[in-house]
Design an enzyme around this catalytic site. Sequence first.
Site, short mmCIF file in Angstrom:
data_model
loop_
_atom_site.label_atom_id
_atom_site.label_comp_id
_atom_site.label_asym_id
_atom_site.label_seq_id
_atom_site.Cartn_x
_atom_site.Cartn_y
_atom_site.Cartn_z
N LYS A 221 1.09 -1.24 0.38
CA LYS A 221 0.13 -0.52 0.06
C LYS A 221 1.10 0.92 -0.39
CE LYS A 221 -4.49 -1.93 1.52
NZ LYS A 221 -5.47 -1.89 2.91
N ARG A 255 -3.68 -10.59 4.69
CA ARG A 255 -4.12 -10.32 3.64
C ARG A 255 -3.10 -9.41 2.27
NH1 ARG A 255 -7.24 -6.72 -0.22
NH2 ARG A 255 -8.51 -7.42 -1.64
#
Length: 277
Positions: A221, A255
């Site tokens: 991210k 995840r």
Amino acid sequence: MTINCKGNLIDLNTPKVMGVLNLTPDSFYDGGKYKDEKAILLQTEKMLTDGATFIDLGAYSSRPGADHISTEEELKRMLPVVSLLLKNFPDILLSIDSFRSEVAQHCIEQGAAIINDISAGTLDPRMMETVARASVPYLMMHMQGTPQTMKDLNTYTDLLGDICYYFSEKIAAARAVGIHDLIIDPGFGFAKNITQNYELLQKFSLLQTFEVPLLAGLSRKSMIYKVLGKTPEEALNGTTALHMIALEKGANILRVHDVKEAVECVTLFKKISAETE
């Protein structure tokens, strides 16, 4: 810390890895990579072989500012792949990344095991009842607004206090309709700026007060690659560093886009934990 997936109890006291498979053309890291059956099957097989317990399918890009698509388009992308994967990997535990109850219902009917809702029922008031009727685990994430608006909705009175209040309400609502297996995800990058994301990671362990499994979605991210001055493609090393911190602070599920490296991280974390007991 167990969840019931299609009659199998999954023990999350030992952290597990959820592999990401995006079926969207515009996801921030792997958009457009998995457009045909061969690519989808090869990537899924690789993630399962590398040690993924769950595969998370997403057909609606939730990156900040992503294009909105219709329910029909989401189903068109999603359902053939659910069918394909269950045919080729009958024991696969599929998590469906959708905030729409109609998508959830169709996928559960085909054999999906978990519903992963970025809005925790906010964007579709029928979602929780749909999940409750199906008796599948429900993964609830914290966000504000929608993927199209969340970037500008990162004002909080008290970041962790506000997130905990949100989850106290959502967990109560889920329990009220009969959902037994809950997982919460504080939503790194969703209506949070970089500074807020690191505050959230630093205080991640506070979420253990809810006594439900915790998921950390940190993989590649912008909170990683922007700090490092890199691209998402160059953010694996930073991702692994933050994964270890998340595990130390109580994450039960990671995840990830890169399953092999995340599983290695869990293995080393378990070794550290065993040596310190």
